[in-house]
Design a protein around this motif. Sequence first.
Motif, mmCIF file in Angstrom:
data_model
loop_
_atom_site.group_PDB
_atom_site.id
_atom_site.type_symbol
_atom_site.label_atom_id
_atom_site.label_comp_id
_atom_site.label_asym_id
_atom_site.label_seq_id
_atom_site.Cartn_x
_atom_site.Cartn_y
_atom_site.Cartn_z
ATOM 1 N N VAL A 1 6.739 -15.150 3.341
ATOM 2 C CA VAL A 1 7.027 -16.062 2.059
ATOM 3 C C VAL A 1 8.500 -16.516 2.266
ATOM 4 O O VAL A 1 9.403 -15.834 2.609
ATOM 5 N N TYR A 2 8.504 -17.848 2.387
ATOM 6 C CA TYR A 2 9.781 -18.657 2.600
ATOM 7 C C TYR A 2 10.035 -19.762 1.649
ATOM 8 O O TYR A 2 8.962 -20.317 0.739
ATOM 9 N N ARG A 3 11.274 -20.189 1.279
ATOM 10 C CA ARG A 3 11.531 -21.121 0.459
ATOM 11 C C ARG A 3 11.445 -22.660 1.113
ATOM 12 O O ARG A 3 11.431 -22.826 2.325
ATOM 13 N N GLN A 4 11.256 -23.531 0.291
ATOM 14 C CA GLN A 4 11.227 -24.988 0.402
ATOM 15 C C GLN A 4 12.588 -25.504 1.052
ATOM 16 O O GLN A 4 13.006 -26.328 0.586
ATOM 17 N N SER A 5 13.033 -25.131 2.290
ATOM 18 C CA SER A 5 14.179 -25.551 2.710
ATOM 19 C C SER A 5 14.012 -25.433 4.468
ATOM 20 O O SER A 5 13.259 -24.399 4.960
ATOM 21 N N PHE A 6 14.424 -26.436 5.132
ATOM 22 C CA PHE A 6 14.443 -26.311 6.617
ATOM 23 C C PHE A 6 14.887 -25.038 7.253
ATOM 24 O O PHE A 6 14.288 -24.289 8.128
ATOM 25 N N ASP A 7 16.036 -24.444 6.627
ATOM 26 C CA ASP A 7 16.363 -23.130 7.316
ATOM 27 C C ASP A 7 15.519 -22.179 6.775
ATOM 28 O O ASP A 7 15.424 -21.221 8.133
ATOM 29 N N SER A 8 15.229 -21.968 5.732
ATOM 30 C CA SER A 8 14.042 -20.926 5.739
ATOM 31 C C SER A 8 12.674 -21.048 6.555
ATOM 32 O O SER A 8 12.088 -19.954 6.844
ATOM 33 N N PHE A 9 12.476 -22.336 6.626
ATOM 34 C CA PHE A 9 11.004 -22.518 7.383
ATOM 35 C C PHE A 9 11.418 -21.982 8.908
ATOM 36 O O PHE A 9 10.506 -21.547 9.421
ATOM 37 N N LEU A 10 12.716 -22.105 9.418
ATOM 38 C CA LEU A 10 12.894 -21.893 10.898
ATOM 39 C C LEU A 10 13.178 -20.284 10.922
ATOM 40 O O LEU A 10 12.640 -19.761 11.759
ATOM 41 N N ASN A 11 13.648 -19.667 9.792
ATOM 42 C CA ASN A 11 13.693 -18.283 9.697
ATOM 43 C C ASN A 11 12.257 -17.666 9.663
ATOM 44 O O ASN A 11 12.155 -16.633 10.497
ATOM 45 N N ALA A 12 11.395 -18.442 8.916
ATOM 46 C CA ALA A 12 9.821 -17.669 8.993
ATOM 47 C C ALA A 12 9.302 -18.022 10.320
ATOM 48 O O ALA A 12 8.503 -17.201 10.851
ATOM 49 N N GLU B 1 14.441 -13.975 4.227
ATOM 50 C CA GLU B 1 15.855 -14.248 3.363
ATOM 51 C C GLU B 1 16.126 -15.393 4.243
ATOM 52 O O GLU B 1 16.370 -15.393 5.464
ATOM 53 N N THR B 2 16.634 -16.409 3.471
ATOM 54 C CA THR B 2 17.352 -17.612 4.114
ATOM 55 C C THR B 2 18.610 -17.428 4.656
ATOM 56 O O THR B 2 19.419 -17.200 4.010
ATOM 57 N N ASN B 3 18.588 -17.523 5.925
ATOM 58 C CA ASN B 3 20.015 -17.262 6.558
ATOM 59 C C ASN B 3 20.235 -18.892 7.410
ATOM 60 O O ASN B 3 19.846 -18.847 8.692
ATOM 61 N N PRO B 4 21.061 -19.382 7.014
ATOM 62 C CA PRO B 4 21.584 -20.703 8.032
ATOM 63 C C PRO B 4 22.073 -20.343 9.264
ATOM 64 O O PRO B 4 21.810 -21.109 10.212
ATOM 65 N N GLN B 5 22.832 -19.295 9.323
ATOM 66 C CA GLN B 5 23.324 -19.169 10.737
ATOM 67 C C GLN B 5 22.280 -18.653 11.607
ATOM 68 O O GLN B 5 22.577 -19.186 12.688
ATOM 69 N N THR B 6 21.669 -17.780 11.220
ATOM 70 C CA THR B 6 20.460 -17.280 12.094
ATOM 71 C C THR B 6 19.382 -18.666 12.337
ATOM 72 O O THR B 6 18.919 -18.980 13.608
ATOM 73 N N ALA B 7 19.379 -19.497 11.455
ATOM 74 C CA ALA B 7 18.557 -20.624 11.468
ATOM 75 C C ALA B 7 19.020 -21.794 12.611
ATOM 76 O O ALA B 7 18.364 -22.278 13.424
ATOM 77 N N LEU C 1 17.655 -22.859 16.029
ATOM 78 C CA LEU C 1 17.603 -24.212 16.583
ATOM 79 C C LEU C 1 18.159 -24.585 17.909
ATOM 80 O O LEU C 1 17.564 -25.314 18.426
ATOM 81 N N GLN C 2 19.154 -23.844 18.146
ATOM 82 C CA GLN C 2 19.790 -24.086 19.330
ATOM 83 C C GLN C 2 19.123 -23.542 20.529
ATOM 84 O O GLN C 2 18.771 -24.279 21.666
#
Length: 276
Positions: free
Chosen positions: A11-22, A69-75, A79-80
């Motif tokens: 289950v993830y949120r509607q954000s690109f960072d959360s999408f990447l985390n998932a 859990e949405t984590n911009p740093q790990t996202a 991405l890198q």
Amino acid sequence: MKNLSLETILVYRQSFDSFLNALERALALPAVVFQCEGRPPQSPSPTQGDLFSCAQACPEYGRQRLAIETNPQTAELFLQRISKAYPESTQELRLAFKSERPLEISALSYLRLAFSGELRGLRDEADPDVKAIRSAARSVAREIHAFMGILRFEVASEGVFEAHCEPDFDILEELLPHFCARFGSSPFRIIDLKRKKEVNNLILQELPAKADGLTEGLGEELSPQEIKALWRGFYASAENPQRRNPQLRLQHMPRRYWKHITELNEETEGDDGCIR
């Protein structure tokens, strides 16, 4: 035989960072169902592997629910990694996500190809997952390009330039850099009426009473309807009847967008695409 396999609902949120985390979490799991908040869940079809189809038939099969859990740093780190494997994929995934289509399973397959080193496969649109991602990305890119030209701004309160739109895709954040460069220090906002969200450059500055003097003497003397009439008059006078091509206009400005285009709304436009 018990607990043949455990399917995980991510289950993830509607954000690109959360999408990447998932997606990153899904790469390490044998069987997943994606659940984006506010959208129906997406599971692999039986044609995508025996594991999921077996899951439907086996009573021993279980499920676990995992909130991402949405984590911009790990996202960003993920991405890198993606960019290192296949640079084009980062932009394609971002744009495909903006399409709001149920593409999680296709994105997972796409990433497995990228990390496997099968770069030729990422260009092969005979693969349905690759085709789904690239087709969605192209559709979103076309709409972003279109809205850079068809957004129409009006002077709203306190000299803020305001544009309304109802795009097919969630593209406001992609439009913001273009219009920040275009407007400079003049304050503006773009409102997506369909999704009830907006982007603006107001946070970057103190909001002036007037926008760099561009509206001074205009908003006080003319009503919004009179300003629209002036724009329509300019548009009509600048048109060259010999070069009129309604079909080409519809190709670049589909009728579904006309509601928010001052010179091309249904009240002033005839069936042949001419100003009335």
